[in-house]
Motif scaffolding. Structure first.
Motif, PDB file in Angstrom:
ATOM      1  N   TYR A   1     125.339  41.389 114.357  1.00 41.03           N
ATOM      2  CA  TYR A   1     126.690  41.174 113.843  1.00 41.03           C
ATOM      3  C   TYR A   1     126.809  39.826 113.134  1.00 41.03           C
ATOM      4  N   ARG A   2     126.174  38.796 113.672  1.00 45.16           N
ATOM      5  CA  ARG A   2     126.202  37.488 113.013  1.00 45.16           C
ATOM      6  C   ARG A   2     125.522  37.552 111.652  1.00 45.16           C
ATOM      7  N   GLN A   3     124.405  38.244 111.585  1.00 51.27           N
ATOM      8  CA  GLN A   3     123.706  38.383 110.319  1.00 51.27           C
ATOM      9  C   GLN A   3     124.526  39.182 109.316  1.00 51.27           C
ATOM     10  N   LEU A   4     125.199  40.204 109.799  1.00 52.26           N
ATOM     11  CA  LEU A   4     126.028  41.033 108.931  1.00 52.26           C
ATOM     12  C   LEU A   4     127.133  40.204 108.283  1.00 52.26           C
ATOM     13  N   ALA A   5     127.716  39.296 109.044  1.00 49.62           N
ATOM     14  CA  ALA A   5     128.807  38.478 108.522  1.00 49.62           C
ATOM     15  C   ALA A   5     128.346  37.556 107.403  1.00 49.62           C
TER      16      ALA A   5
ATOM     17  N   TRP B   1     123.857  47.525 103.211  1.00 50.26           N
ATOM     18  CA  TRP B   1     123.788  48.797 103.924  1.00 50.26           C
ATOM     19  C   TRP B   1     123.586  48.500 105.404  1.00 50.26           C
ATOM     20  N   TRP B   2     124.326  49.230 106.241  1.00 48.15           N
ATOM     21  CA  TRP B   2     124.172  49.092 107.688  1.00 48.15           C
ATOM     22  C   TRP B   2     123.791  50.452 108.242  1.00 48.15           C
TER      23      TRP B   2
ATOM     24  N   PRO C   1     133.914  41.648 112.005  1.00 50.69           N
ATOM     25  CA  PRO C   1     134.960  41.897 111.003  1.00 50.69           C
ATOM     26  C   PRO C   1     134.420  42.760 109.868  1.00 50.69           C
ATOM     27  N   ALA C   2     135.251  43.657 109.383  1.00 47.23           N
ATOM     28  CA  ALA C   2     134.834  44.540 108.307  1.00 47.23           C
ATOM     29  C   ALA C   2     134.692  43.767 106.996  1.00 47.23           C
TER      30      ALA C   2
ATOM     31  N   PRO D   1     121.712  48.317  97.898  1.00 46.51           N
ATOM     32  CA  PRO D   1     121.940  47.116  98.704  1.00 46.51           C
ATOM     33  C   PRO D   1     121.151  45.906  98.210  1.00 46.51           C
ATOM     34  N   GLN D   2     121.677  44.742  98.536  1.00 51.26           N
ATOM     35  CA  GLN D   2     120.904  43.511  98.470  1.00 51.26           C
ATOM     36  C   GLN D   2     120.330  43.183  99.846  1.00 51.26           C
ATOM     37  N   THR D   3     121.047  43.672 100.888  1.00 49.51           N
ATOM     38  CA  THR D   3     120.625  43.450 102.271  1.00 49.51           C
ATOM     39  C   THR D   3     120.827  44.743 103.050  1.00 49.51           C
TER      40      THR D   3
END
Length: 346
Positions: free
Chosen positions: A10-14, A21-22, A34-35, A73-75
């Protein structure tokens, strides 16, 4: 509930460079991050999809179909799943979609095989990889794509349904729980069907298989309920693909519904068969049995009956007491118990 690996993800996603892409399997727990408007979630489970949509994410619910995505995606972020073929397939999809310089972020514990996945991905795709150890044994692998490469990790031909046994003929695939075998609990439930059918006191026109997986219970039980209509439910889109093929292959009149614990489906049904899962993600979750019992009680006709099989440590009678007129232990073997349940009005 908190999970160190998911908190790492989640920290990386932020902070990740978008678009993102998840890949979200069943290992998604609150509190959710957070979205972000530039995050596209791919998942194959109804409960995961509903939770993430409620949190504001854009979610595609199917068998992780990334081809045709409107934005690349970039990530890519992914908490590794339990099944190696699924993990390898999603790593392949990520590395194919990412541009040079893009990153795949994998999280997991050491015993999830996280470091092995990172090493093999880096070698297969000639990528740069860094593995970091975080709090409570959580690991994060950062895999940076250095060049386009026509390569892939072995995924057991994930996309294809394939026969897993001949009698009865059944099709399955990776991504479905116990996909290469017939569950011992389900086999035990089927062995109790002759006595169960003799004890029915009404005509059986409609049968439900709740948490059907790839459909073994329904296919094996079909001969005991000639001419019946079948209602099969599961929260895994991958399982429903196999279930639809298996019921069609055996000429069954079947409705296969993608739903969580039979939410939203309507009764009445005359018989419910159920082998409820007791794992959610990597954790044991006994509350799922209670939810399936509630669904069975809601769906059964006034004279209907249900046959449940559970692991012996699941206190099914305690859950069933307030929902059914009678709960009878029919069989105990190899760590499983089979219970016959009658509707309160019966």
């Amino acid at each position: 509930m908190s999970d160190a690996v998911l908190n790492t993800l989640y920290r990386q996603l932020a902070e990740a460079d978008g678009p993102v892409w998840w890949f979200a399997d069943e290992q998604v727990v609150a509190p959710l991050p957070p979205a972000r408007g530039d995050v596209q979630v791919f998942c194959n489970r109804v409960d995961t999809a509903e939770a993430l949509r409620a949190a504001g994410f854009a979610v595609q619910l199917d068998d992780f179909v990334t081809t045709g995505a409107s934005v690349l995606p970039q990530t890519v972020v992914y908490r590794v799943s339990k099944e190696r073929p699924l993990v390898n397939m999603l790593i392949n999809a990520a590395m194919a979609a990412l541009p040079v310089g893009g990153q795949l972020l994998l999280s997991g514990y050491k015993n999830d095989g996280l470091k092995g996945y990172a090493d093999k991905a880096a070698k297969t795709f000639a990528a740069e990889r860094v593995v970091k150890k975080g709090d409570s044994g959580a690991y994060l692998a950062i895999i940076r794509k250095l060049a386009d490469r026509d390569a892939a990790l072995p995924d057991k031909d994930y996309r294809q349904l394939r026969p897993i046994c001949d009698e009865p003929l059944l099709y399955s695939k990776p991504g479905i729980y116990g996909w290469e075998k017939i569950d011992r609990g389900s086999r035990l439930l089927v062995s109790q069907l002759p006595d169960f059918v003799e004890g029915l006191n009404s005509t059986v026109e409609r049968v439900a298989d709740l948490g059907c997986g790839y459909g073994y219970l329904s296919v094996a039980a079909n001969a005991f309920f000639p001419g019946a209509q079948w209602l099969l439910t599961d929260n895994n889109a991958t399982a429903l693909l196999a279930c639809e093929k298996n019921t069609a292959s055996h000429g069954m009149t079947a409705e296969c519904v993608l739903t969580d614990c039979a939410d939203g489906v309507s009764g009445p049904v005359d018989v419910v068969l159920c082998n409820p899962p007791f794992h959610q993600g990597f954790a044991i979750e006994g509350g799922l049995t209670e939810r399936f019992l509630q669904a069975a009680a809601r769906l059964l006709s006034p004279r209907g009956q249900a046959l449940f099989v559970v692991n012996q440590f699941i206190p099914l009678p305690r859950y069933a007491e307030a929902l059914f007129g009678r709960c009878e232990l029919r069989c105990e073997q190899d760590g499983f118990r089979v219970y016959r349940l009658t509707a309160p009005q019966a």
